[in-house]
Design a protein around this motif. Structure first.
Motif, mmCIF file in Angstrom:
data_model
loop_
_atom_site.group_PDB
_atom_site.id
_atom_site.type_symbol
_atom_site.label_atom_id
_atom_site.label_comp_id
_atom_site.label_asym_id
_atom_site.label_seq_id
_atom_site.Cartn_x
_atom_site.Cartn_y
_atom_site.Cartn_z
ATOM 1 N N GLU A 193 51.673 70.865 97.856
ATOM 2 C CA GLU A 193 50.693 69.894 97.370
ATOM 3 C C GLU A 193 50.659 68.646 98.239
ATOM 4 N N MET A 194 51.845 68.220 98.673
ATOM 5 C CA MET A 194 51.939 67.042 99.520
ATOM 6 C C MET A 194 51.184 67.286 100.839
ATOM 7 N N LEU A 195 51.209 68.512 101.306
ATOM 8 C CA LEU A 195 50.560 68.817 102.584
ATOM 9 C C LEU A 195 49.052 69.008 102.462
ATOM 10 N N PHE A 196 48.583 69.619 101.364
ATOM 11 C CA PHE A 196 47.174 70.024 101.304
ATOM 12 C C PHE A 196 46.346 69.391 100.183
ATOM 13 N N SER A 197 46.976 68.784 99.211
ATOM 14 C CA SER A 197 46.262 68.219 98.046
ATOM 15 C C SER A 197 45.182 69.139 97.487
ATOM 16 N N PRO A 198 45.506 70.369 97.166
ATOM 17 C CA PRO A 198 44.481 71.252 96.597
ATOM 18 C C PRO A 198 44.117 70.814 95.178
ATOM 19 N N SER A 199 42.892 71.143 94.751
ATOM 20 C CA SER A 199 42.547 70.830 93.360
ATOM 21 C C SER A 199 42.989 71.962 92.439
ATOM 22 N N LEU A 200 43.170 73.147 93.020
ATOM 23 C CA LEU A 200 43.559 74.302 92.198
ATOM 24 C C LEU A 200 44.538 75.163 92.986
ATOM 25 N N ILE A 201 45.611 75.592 92.307
ATOM 26 C CA ILE A 201 46.529 76.572 92.899
ATOM 27 C C ILE A 201 46.543 77.791 91.982
ATOM 28 N N ILE A 202 46.297 78.953 92.580
ATOM 29 C CA ILE A 202 46.293 80.209 91.813
ATOM 30 C C ILE A 202 47.560 80.979 92.170
ATOM 31 N N ILE A 203 48.299 81.376 91.147
ATOM 32 C CA ILE A 203 49.547 82.110 91.370
ATOM 33 C C ILE A 203 49.273 83.602 91.221
ATOM 34 N N GLY A 204 49.470 84.346 92.314
ATOM 35 C CA GLY A 204 49.197 85.783 92.285
ATOM 36 C C GLY A 204 50.454 86.615 92.458
ATOM 37 N N GLY A 205 50.262 87.919 92.560
ATOM 38 C CA GLY A 205 51.392 88.850 92.634
ATOM 39 C C GLY A 205 51.679 89.394 91.240
ATOM 40 N N GLY A 206 52.637 90.310 91.161
ATOM 41 C CA GLY A 206 52.957 90.958 89.882
ATOM 42 C C GLY A 206 53.314 89.960 88.787
ATOM 43 N N PRO A 216 55.024 77.243 82.013
ATOM 44 C CA PRO A 216 55.318 76.055 81.181
ATOM 45 C C PRO A 216 56.382 75.149 81.783
ATOM 46 N N PHE A 217 57.208 75.664 82.694
ATOM 47 C CA PHE A 217 58.272 74.839 83.282
ATOM 48 C C PHE A 217 57.796 74.047 84.500
ATOM 49 N N ILE A 218 56.569 74.310 84.954
ATOM 50 C CA ILE A 218 56.137 73.730 86.231
ATOM 51 C C ILE A 218 55.128 72.614 86.021
ATOM 52 N N LYS A 219 55.457 71.452 86.553
ATOM 53 C CA LYS A 219 54.529 70.310 86.455
ATOM 54 C C LYS A 219 54.141 69.875 87.869
ATOM 55 N N ILE A 220 52.877 70.006 88.184
ATOM 56 C CA ILE A 220 52.363 69.505 89.462
ATOM 57 C C ILE A 220 51.024 68.827 89.184
ATOM 58 N N ARG A 221 50.435 68.232 90.211
ATOM 59 C CA ARG A 221 49.173 67.510 89.975
ATOM 60 C C ARG A 221 47.974 68.446 89.896
ATOM 61 N N ALA A 222 47.957 69.432 90.765
ATOM 62 C CA ALA A 222 46.802 70.342 90.820
ATOM 63 C C ALA A 222 46.747 71.203 89.557
ATOM 64 N N ASP A 223 45.562 71.722 89.253
ATOM 65 C CA ASP A 223 45.487 72.732 88.193
ATOM 66 C C ASP A 223 46.245 73.954 88.690
ATOM 67 N N LEU A 224 46.982 74.567 87.803
ATOM 68 C CA LEU A 224 47.818 75.711 88.182
ATOM 69 C C LEU A 224 47.505 76.858 87.229
ATOM 70 N N VAL A 225 47.004 77.949 87.775
ATOM 71 C CA VAL A 225 46.595 79.052 86.886
ATOM 72 C C VAL A 225 47.082 80.386 87.457
ATOM 73 N N PRO A 226 47.301 81.375 86.584
ATOM 74 C CA PRO A 226 47.657 82.701 87.077
ATOM 75 C C PRO A 226 46.420 83.432 87.601
ATOM 76 N N ALA A 227 46.636 84.326 88.553
ATOM 77 C CA ALA A 227 45.533 85.159 89.045
ATOM 78 C C ALA A 227 45.053 86.073 87.918
ATOM 79 N N ARG A 228 43.794 86.466 87.995
ATOM 80 C CA ARG A 228 43.272 87.342 86.940
ATOM 81 C C ARG A 228 43.270 88.802 87.358
ATOM 82 N N LEU A 229 43.235 89.024 88.668
ATOM 83 C CA LEU A 229 43.180 90.421 89.120
ATOM 84 C C LEU A 229 44.589 90.999 89.307
ATOM 85 N N HIS A 230 45.580 90.157 89.038
ATOM 86 C CA HIS A 230 46.980 90.589 89.123
ATOM 87 C C HIS A 230 47.243 91.346 90.420
ATOM 88 N N ASN A 231 47.921 92.497 90.266
ATOM 89 C CA ASN A 231 48.330 93.238 91.454
ATOM 90 C C ASN A 231 47.203 94.003 92.138
#
Ligand code: BGC
Length: 245
Positions: A193-206, A216-231
């Motif tokens: 985040e410090m390097l890119f200041s994204p507005s959204l980070i999508i977490i993918g993979g299994g 719930p344990f992660i607090k960052i500035r950007a919106d943080l969401v899981p991927a929808r297409l999963h694997n």
């Protein structure tokens, strides 16, 4: 006509025909283990076996690779055999499989699919998709356009490569609780985040299938969401990149 997409990972090789207009697999995917050592000829043989399960498909095939691919040529291979480096993978796969093959980085493919059909749909500005699997893959988008071959899994985290500390496999190898692992992921995401200041980070993979375990344990500035297409994102994205969609 569905287009074949194949996703080569550090652990498994998965494939299925894809409806690239709808962004979904038209048949259940097939997954075989990545051979060890993961040398080119051994991997190509498994890709051929996956394709053989869909013998009624024809035409071009999109294939992801867990390393940098520029102009069809493999430039890095962090989690697969080093003999891939400098190979013209497009040409080799095309010649061996007898079908036109387009190779692309795995996280870039997953990101392209997710930006069209998943959690990134319609998102402008700077968006990052990060995939957590054997390694950590990254796909960077600016107003929906991919900046290919970012390699943010190799940023430093606590004196090590981030993917060695915070990938999904690292959680298992180091026998970390979800909370402990999430703390590492949070440190990593804050660095990104410090390097890119994204507005959204999508977490993918299994792991995107069980976001309640760590988000719930992660607090960052950007919106943080899981991927929808999963694997399936890699397979869908590989097929999309073949058709130029
Ligand atoms: C590779 C990336 C890849 C990621 C996920 C990293 O080790 O360098 O190219 O996207 O793993 O497979």
């Amino acid at each position: 006509m569905p287009v074949m997409g194949i996703d080569i990972g550090g652990t498994g090789i998965k494939g299925a025909p894809v409806d690239t207009d709808a962004g979904r697999l038209t048949r259940e995917r097939v997954r075989l283990l990545t051979p060890e050592p993961s040398e080119p000829q051994a991997v190509i043989a498994v890709v051929r076996d996956v394709l053989a399960e869909f013998a009624d498909t024809e035409g071009p095939v999109g294939i992801t690779f867990p390393g940098v691919i520029r102009d069809g040529i493999v430039r890095t291979a962090a989690n697969v055999d080093k003999s891939w480096i400098d190979l013209d993978a497009d040409a080799l796969f095309t010649a061996t499989l007898g079908r036109p093959v387009t190779m692309v980085n795995d996280a870039d493919a997953a990101g392209v699919a997710e930006m069209r059909f998943g959690a990134g749909a319609g998102q402008r500005g700077t968006v990052l998709m990060l995939t957590f699997g054997t390694g950590i893959g990254s796909a960077l988008f600016v107003d929906g356009r991919l900046v290919p071959n970012t390699e943010l899994g190799h940023l430093e985290l606590d004196g090590h490569e981030a993917e060695r500390r915070a990938s999904a496999v690292a959680r298992e190898t180091h026998d970390l609780s979800w909370e402990k692992w999430a703390a590492r992921v949070q440190d990593y995401l804050r660095h990104v985040e410090m390097l890119f200041s994204p507005s959204l980070i999508i977490i993918g993979g299994g792991i995107s299938k069980k976001p309640e375990k760590f988000l719930p344990f992660i607090k960052i500035r950007a919106d943080l969401v899981p991927a929808r297409l999963h694997n399936d994102a890699g397979i869908v994205g590989a097929a999309m990149l073949v058709t130029g969609d």
